[in-house]
Write a protein that holds these residues in place. Structure first.
Motif, PDB file in Angstrom:
ATOM      1  N   THR A 152       0.785  -0.913  -0.503  1.00 16.09           N
ATOM      2  CA  THR A 152       0.014   0.064  -0.305  1.00 16.09           C
ATOM      3  C   THR A 152       1.024   1.812  -0.571  1.00 16.09           C
ATOM      4  N   THR A 153       1.978   1.424   0.938  1.00 16.85           N
ATOM      5  CA  THR A 153       2.649   2.431   1.326  1.00 16.85           C
ATOM      6  C   THR A 153       3.498   2.554  -0.995  1.00 16.85           C
ATOM      7  N   LEU A 154       3.990   1.706  -0.822  1.00 16.79           N
ATOM      8  CA  LEU A 154       4.638   1.683  -2.091  1.00 16.79           C
ATOM      9  C   LEU A 154       4.114   2.313  -3.792  1.00 16.79           C
ATOM     10  N   ILE A 155       2.648   1.984  -2.854  1.00 16.52           N
ATOM     11  CA  ILE A 155       1.273   2.351  -4.230  1.00 16.52           C
ATOM     12  C   ILE A 155       1.153   3.767  -4.415  1.00 16.52           C
ATOM     13  N   GLN A 156       0.950   4.096  -3.125  1.00 17.07           N
ATOM     14  CA  GLN A 156       1.004   5.306  -2.939  1.00 17.07           C
ATOM     15  C   GLN A 156       2.211   6.666  -2.643  1.00 17.07           C
ATOM     16  N   LEU A 182       5.418  -0.913  -9.647  1.00 14.69           N
ATOM     17  CA  LEU A 182       6.204  -2.339  -9.959  1.00 14.69           C
ATOM     18  C   LEU A 182       6.314  -2.968  -8.825  1.00 14.69           C
ATOM     19  N   GLY A 183       7.059  -2.501  -7.757  1.00 13.40           N
ATOM     20  CA  GLY A 183       7.168  -2.909  -6.769  1.00 13.40           C
ATOM     21  C   GLY A 183       6.440  -3.140  -5.483  1.00 13.40           C
ATOM     22  N   GLY A 184       5.748  -1.871  -6.046  1.00 13.73           N
ATOM     23  CA  GLY A 184       4.087  -2.725  -4.773  1.00 13.73           C
ATOM     24  C   GLY A 184       3.266  -3.249  -5.298  1.00 13.73           C
ATOM     25  N   VAL A 185       3.630  -3.668  -6.422  1.00 16.16           N
ATOM     26  CA  VAL A 185       2.541  -4.993  -6.945  1.00 16.16           C
ATOM     27  C   VAL A 185       2.961  -6.638  -6.910  1.00 16.16           C
ATOM     28  N   VAL A 186       4.041  -5.711  -7.443  1.00 16.20           N
ATOM     29  CA  VAL A 186       5.037  -6.887  -6.801  1.00 16.20           C
ATOM     30  C   VAL A 186       4.652  -7.871  -5.136  1.00 16.20           C
TER      31      VAL A 186
END
Length: 195
Positions: A152-156, A182-186
């Motif tokens: 969640t943090t990476l996507i934000q 991409l890091g957030g999705v992975v």
């Protein structure tokens, strides 16, 4: 004829001349970034929900473990009380060697307490196994919660970077936004797989 002057704002000017002043036509990747941001916001909402759900389940199992630990402790105290009664009966039997009737009564008590202790011990050990299972389930869910929260943090962060990239029109920021997304999705995929 009116004596009022009309002053056009920058937004009106952009609407009148979208092609030459930074409209979507001049930057086709802006629409793509907007769609990516909307998708990331949806994925981020799902990850946030899963993070909360996992945390709640982890706390549930931790609470169950604490309740069962108390129950096991009570069983061990009961076991110990039976053991103390058995010890007193053994002492009474040893002191009543001269009185066969009393010694027989104490021997019967010794056997009674010995037989009562075994199911109590088995029950306490079974409860402790459940405590271990609940603790392990809680730890696994908490680990998964952390993964969902990281995702969640990476996507934000990615959404924030995409907004700045759209405003500044910096190509490297767009790529950075995509990389963080991409890091957030992975990380979300890792959480989904239980890792």
């Amino acid at each position: 004829m009116s004596d009022e002057y009309e002053i056009a704002g920058p937004h009106e000017h952009a609407l009148e001349h979208p092609g030459g002043h930074g409209g979507v036509e001049s930057d086709p990747s802006a629409a793509w970034m907007a769609v990516m941001t909307a998708i990331l916001a949806s994925v981020g909402a799902i990850c946030s929900y899963q993070s909360g759900a996992n945390e709640n389940l982890a706390l549930y199992y931790k609470n169950e473990a604490a309740i069962r630990k108390t129950e096991a402790s009570n069983q061990w105290a009961y076991y110990q009380a039976k053991g103390e009664k058995q010890n007193l009966a053994e002492l009474g039997a040893a002191l009543m060697v001269a009185n066969a009737g009393q010694e027989a009564k104490f021997q019967a008590d010794i056997q009674k307490y010995r037989s009562q202790k075994e199911p109590i011990r088995a029950h306490a050990e079974a409860i402790e196994k459940l405590v271990d299972q609940d603790d392990k389930a809680s730890e696994a869910l908490m680990h998964q919660h952390h993964r969902w929260a990281q995702s969640t943090t990476l996507i934000q962060i990615s959404i924030g970077l995409a907004a700045v990239a759209l405003l500044t029109r910096r190509r490297w920021l767009r790529f950075l936004s995509i990389g963080v997304a991409l890091g957030g999705v992975v990380t979300a995929a890792t959480a989904f797989m239980g890792g």
